[in-house]
Design a protein around this motif. Structure first.
Motif, PDB file in Angstrom:
ATOM      1  N   PHE A 128      28.970  28.541 -17.285  1.00  0.00           N
ATOM      2  CA  PHE A 128      29.390  28.143 -18.626  1.00  0.00           C
ATOM      3  C   PHE A 128      30.917  28.132 -18.645  1.00  0.00           C
ATOM      4  N   SER A 129      31.481  26.940 -18.721  1.00  0.00           N
ATOM      5  CA  SER A 129      32.933  26.788 -18.684  1.00  0.00           C
ATOM      6  C   SER A 129      33.444  26.462 -20.079  1.00  0.00           C
ATOM      7  N   LEU A 131      24.592  30.794 -26.419  1.00  0.00           N
ATOM      8  CA  LEU A 131      24.577  31.145 -25.004  1.00  0.00           C
ATOM      9  C   LEU A 131      23.230  31.757 -24.617  1.00  0.00           C
ATOM     10  N   CYS A 138      20.702  30.182 -21.870  1.00  0.00           N
ATOM     11  CA  CYS A 138      20.363  30.965 -20.675  1.00  0.00           C
ATOM     12  C   CYS A 138      18.857  31.132 -20.532  1.00  0.00           C
ATOM     13  N   ILE A 185      30.323  33.040 -16.686  1.00  0.00           N
ATOM     14  CA  ILE A 185      30.963  32.634 -17.942  1.00  0.00           C
ATOM     15  C   ILE A 185      32.473  32.642 -17.761  1.00  0.00           C
ATOM     16  N   ASP A 186      33.105  31.516 -18.013  1.00  0.00           N
ATOM     17  CA  ASP A 186      34.545  31.344 -17.846  1.00  0.00           C
ATOM     18  C   ASP A 186      35.163  30.844 -19.167  1.00  0.00           C
ATOM     19  N   TYR A 187      35.727  31.691 -20.000  1.00  0.00           N
ATOM     20  CA  TYR A 187      35.823  33.115 -19.831  1.00  0.00           C
ATOM     21  C   TYR A 187      35.517  33.806 -21.145  1.00  0.00           C
ATOM     22  N   MET A 245      34.831  32.981 -26.064  1.00  0.00           N
ATOM     23  CA  MET A 245      33.558  32.980 -26.774  1.00  0.00           C
ATOM     24  C   MET A 245      33.751  33.440 -28.212  1.00  0.00           C
ATOM     25  N   LEU A 290      26.413  40.128 -23.882  1.00  0.00           N
ATOM     26  CA  LEU A 290      26.294  39.677 -22.489  1.00  0.00           C
ATOM     27  C   LEU A 290      25.472  40.668 -21.670  1.00  0.00           C
ATOM     28  N   ALA A 321      31.181  37.618 -15.981  1.00  0.00           N
ATOM     29  CA  ALA A 321      32.043  37.145 -17.063  1.00  0.00           C
ATOM     30  C   ALA A 321      33.509  37.322 -16.684  1.00  0.00           C
TER      31      ALA A 321
END
Length: 514
Positions: free
Chosen positions: A255-256, A318, A322, A336-338, A342, A363, A376
């Motif tokens: 996830f970017s 998210l 997922c 996850i970035d980053y 979020m 998370l 993450a």
């Protein structure tokens, strides 16, 4: 009121009553005859017992007396006791359920309804399916009731509904506890798996020294990878994602929230082909480099890598994404970035530290629910820049929330002294820092702390093992000398279109090398 109006009102009211009565009159999905056959077979045939004990659970049975009988059988099985008509009868007496199920008369009747355990596994699957249908009806009814309640929070309802349905679609309708016997068995199987996989019990990173310390990233782990801008956080996780998906064929989701998906895949192409990043950005490749690209890129085409570049993703979306990736594609790791990009659905408090804490806890909850490691990325505070000495990051440098450190199973940092114009490492050898990085494992809930040296190739945004060669066995120069130009014809494409170069025109990413 005239006769016409009365008939009209009656025509509207009758269907509503009929529909309601029909709903109340429907029997829940069930298979009583198969329940009787399965329980009878379990008491007369050990083979039938072994084939069904792992499929069925107490709640799967529709009739309460069948639930009690299965509970008695499961208790005997867990205690390694023989299972037959007499032992089940005695266990029911111990549980206080003997009279309520109908005594020996009912138990004998069950054994007389089946001659053998043939097709018992199929029958058990049908019982399981009927239970799933009943659960779906139960969940749907609850959703309808809550949807009519105007005080219900819509986001919480969506999350709760999807979570309950995921438990069914994932086949994870399990009891809330596990006994010691089953846990010991699982632990032994995991130890066996480690010996077969050279000490790896989790998802490998593809970096030899990292995997030695971690034994792979384990299900339910929350792993934080933090660094200052320019250290190569994205480059590291992309290198790791390439190792996992290309070399090990293990599905990974990325996830970017900062970079577009085309930018990420272009970075992977640069690292996989070994062609200079500037050449790929400009599409200025020789014939040999084009052939190198088309040869190497096939590895990425077939990689089980899934990239989502939704910006400002919130934790509820998210979690939903997922769940689908795990259930539909068997994803074994989430990156996850980053983290700081979020959001949560509730922004009314205005307290960023509390928001980050909520994200961090969420998370960890996702990792536990889906039983996959979640990696993450996180930013560090500017305190690193103002500090003297080697400028190695510390746990206290984690930005905006101490909850990140608390929730994480592993906290690691990327440190490149070359970035700070530090020419040598602060060790006895005083070895040069050029082209090298350090992965600092500062917290490890289930293992040792370690500083691991890695090679960093800036022009390819790629991390490698320090001992690994940076040369490519079939690099552009070698291909140029051995290639027959008559046998190779470039496809009629625009290089800029192929790699989405327009996406780079306004790229303000401050991480090396883009």
């Amino acid at each position: 009121m005239n006769e016409t109006q009365s008939k009209t009102q009656a025509s509207f009211s009758i269907p509503k009553k009929t529909s309601s009565s029909a709903e109340r009159g429907k029997m829940p999905p069930q298979a009583i005859d198969l329940e009787e056959a399965v329980l009878g077979a379990m008491m007369i045939d050990k083979k039938g017992l072994n084939e069904t004990i792992e499929i069925l659970q107490e709640d799967f049975f529709y009739r309460p007396q069948h639930q009690k009988i299965f509970k008695a059988i499961a208790t005997l099985f867990n205690e390694s006791e023989p299972i037959d008509l007499l032992t089940v009868s005695n266990q029911l007496r111990k549980n206080g359920d003997y009279d309520s199920i109908g005594g020996n008369y009912y138990l004998v009747g069950l054994t007389q309804k089946v001659a053998s355990s043939a097709h018992i596994e199929f029958h058990a699957r049908v019982i399981q399916e009927k239970y799933v249908l009943r659960k779906l009806i139960e969940i749907s009814s609850s959703i309808i009731d809550k949807a009519y309640d105007e005080t219900t929070d819509i986001f919480e309802l969506l999350d709760e509904s999807e979570s309950e349905i995921f438990k069914i679609t994932d086949g994870s309708l399990k009891s809330e506890y596990k006994d010691s016997k089953s846990l010991v068995y699982q632990a032994i199987e995991q130890i066996k798996a480690m010996s077969e996989k050279e000490g790896l019990s989790g998802v490998p990173s593809g970096f030899r020294d990292v995997d030695k310390i971690t034994s792979g990233f384990h299900p339910s782990d929350l792993v934080i990878l933090a660094a200052r801008p320019g250290m190569g956080k994205t480059a590291f996780v992309l290198s790791m994602a390439k190792n996992i998906t290309v070399d090990y064929k293990i599905p990974v989701a990325v996830f970017s929230l900062e970079m577009s998906s085309i930018q990420l895949i272009t970075r992977l192409i640069v690292g996989e082909t070994g062609i200079d990043n500037e050449k790929i950005k400009k599409g200025n490749l020789t014939d040999a480099e084009w052939k190198q690209l088309y040869t190497k890129v096939k590895n990425l085409e077939n990689a089980p890598l899934f990239i989502d570049d939704t910006p400002a993703l919130n934790v509820f979306d998210l979690r939903a994404k997922c769940r689908r990736l795990v259930s539909q594609h068997g994803v074994k790791m989430i990156i996850i970035d980053y983290l700081q990009l979020m959001t949560t659905k509730d922004k009314s408090s205005g307290n960023r530290e509390q928001e980050i804490s909520t994200i961090s806890r969420s998370l960890k909850a996702i990792a536990k629910e889906l039983e996959v490691p979640v990696i993450a990325l996180s930013q560090l505070s500017r305190a690193v820049e103002t500090r003297g000495g080697s400028k190695r990051p510390l746990l206290s440098d984690l930005r905006e929330s101490g909850a990140i450190e608390q929730d994480a199973d592993i906290v690691s940092f990327i440190y490149r002294p070359e970035y700070y114009k530090i020419p040598t490492w602060d060790d006895e050898e005083q070895s040069p820092t050029e082209g090298q990085a350090e992965l600092i494992i500062a917290k490890h809930r289930n293992g040792a702390l370690e500083n691991i040296r890695l090679r960093f190739i800036a022009e390819q945004a790629k991390f490698m093992d320090l001992s690994e060669s940076t040369s490519f066995s079939s690099g552009p120069m070698e291909l140029q000398s051995s290639m027959n130009n008559d046998d190779f014809e470039l496809p009629n494409i625009n290089p800029l279109d192929s790699f989405g170069i327009d996406d780079f025109s306004n790229d303000d990413d401050n991480e090396v090398p883009f």
